[in-house]
Design a protein around this motif. Sequence first.
Motif, short mmCIF file in Angstrom:
data_model
loop_
_atom_site.label_atom_id
_atom_site.label_comp_id
_atom_site.label_asym_id
_atom_site.label_seq_id
_atom_site.Cartn_x
_atom_site.Cartn_y
_atom_site.Cartn_z
N ALA A 60 -31.28 1.49 9.27
CA ALA A 60 -31.48 0.06 9.53
C ALA A 60 -30.16 -0.70 9.44
O ALA A 60 -29.89 -1.58 10.27
CB ALA A 60 -32.49 -0.51 8.53
N LYS A 61 -29.34 -0.37 8.46
CA LYS A 61 -28.04 -1.02 8.32
C LYS A 61 -27.11 -0.63 9.46
O LYS A 61 -26.32 -1.45 9.95
CB LYS A 61 -27.41 -0.65 6.98
N ALA A 62 -27.18 0.64 9.90
CA ALA A 62 -26.31 1.12 10.97
C ALA A 62 -26.66 0.51 12.32
O ALA A 62 -25.82 0.47 13.22
CB ALA A 62 -26.38 2.65 11.04
N ASP A 63 -27.89 0.03 12.49
CA ASP A 63 -28.33 -0.52 13.76
C ASP A 63 -27.84 -1.95 14.00
O ASP A 63 -28.07 -2.51 15.07
CB ASP A 63 -29.86 -0.51 13.84
N ARG A 64 -27.16 -2.53 13.02
CA ARG A 64 -26.66 -3.90 13.21
C ARG A 64 -25.62 -3.94 14.33
O ARG A 64 -24.82 -3.02 14.49
CB ARG A 64 -26.04 -4.42 11.91
N PRO A 65 -25.60 -5.02 15.12
CA PRO A 65 -24.65 -5.10 16.23
C PRO A 65 -23.22 -5.34 15.73
O PRO A 65 -23.02 -5.78 14.59
CB PRO A 65 -25.17 -6.31 17.03
N PRO A 66 -22.23 -5.05 16.56
CA PRO A 66 -20.83 -5.30 16.17
C PRO A 66 -20.59 -6.78 15.89
O PRO A 66 -21.26 -7.66 16.44
CB PRO A 66 -20.03 -4.83 17.39
N ASP A 67 -19.64 -7.06 15.02
CA ASP A 67 -19.24 -8.44 14.75
C ASP A 67 -17.73 -8.47 14.56
O ASP A 67 -17.03 -7.47 14.78
CB ASP A 67 -19.98 -8.99 13.52
N ALA A 68 -17.20 -9.62 14.16
CA ALA A 68 -15.75 -9.77 14.03
C ALA A 68 -15.18 -8.84 12.96
O ALA A 68 -14.07 -8.31 13.11
CB ALA A 68 -15.41 -11.23 13.71
N ALA A 69 -15.93 -8.64 11.89
CA ALA A 69 -15.44 -7.77 10.81
C ALA A 69 -15.54 -6.29 11.16
O ALA A 69 -14.73 -5.48 10.69
CB ALA A 69 -16.22 -8.05 9.52
N HIS A 70 -16.52 -5.93 11.98
CA HIS A 70 -16.73 -4.53 12.37
C HIS A 70 -16.92 -4.47 13.89
O HIS A 70 -18.05 -4.40 14.38
CB HIS A 70 -17.94 -3.93 11.65
#
Length: 318
Positions: A60-70
């Motif tokens: 569930a945590k790995a499914d988060r979309p990319p953002d500025a930090a990652h």
Amino acid sequence: MAGRGFRANIVLYGALLANVGIAIAKFVAAAITGSSSMLTEGVHSLVDSGNQLLLLYGQAKADRPPDAAHPFGYGRELYFWAFVVAILIFAVGAGVSIYEGWRHIASPEPLRDPTVNYAVLGIAMVLEGTSWAIAVREFNGTRGASGWWQSIRRSKDPAGFIVLFEDSAALVGLLVAGIGVWASHHYADPRIDGAASIAIGLILATVAVLLAREAKGLLIGESADKAIIAIVWRILEARPQVTAVNHVRTIHTAPDAVFVAISADFADDLPMGEAESLIEAMEAEMKAAVPELTSIYIRPEKQGDALVQPRPFNRANS
């Protein structure tokens, strides 16, 4: 990385439901009969249940979309939780089993009727066997013609092979526990049950070490499968404007996401505008051929500027 539905996580959900039910039955049987190996088997199933929850949480945590930090997403967080699972199996599962076995040998408890133990072990065998069969079926669907161990080493999705390892260890542990219970009553020596508990702990420790090694490789970064890299090379070799490739480097940013960095030497007479269009066309072709290539970086670089020996193309043989 695309979210995973119930069907994609059927291995984890199946193993979780089986282990929760088995853990409760084993603890009840251990309380009734005083069996050391049954108690450690209960701990084993409880740890496995927690592991499946951690893997589901990690997904569930790995499914988060990319953002500025990652900017490449959070896919590798699943690899972190897979490593945590391996540590838990070693520290809690194996540690408690070995300690409980040693305690039972040092202070043997009186033997009781083993009927409950046999009943619980039989039920556990059926449930664990069902979970194991689901894990094997799903793993066979992804490994193709490759061998089991080779497929495990090449797999970039730890959820599948962790459940496979856990269920295999659970089935072996149930067999050892059954032998320990039978031998303790047959020879009227409760210390044998404690020895069986230690054996279960050693099995779990071995599995934990193997899982930790595989999870560590994924966590620090592994390259893509050779077949994917070969497709990238073929696309590059098919372009006459590319005279040589200095390197093709890949790394998994998630089980189904790959970053590829390419250093290539382009023809000297290629205009800048055509070079940009060529790079865009090659990127589109690569993503169409290999959807896992979520990030592609192509750098025009002369052979003399490369840090590694370039690979020139033999157009006559391509």
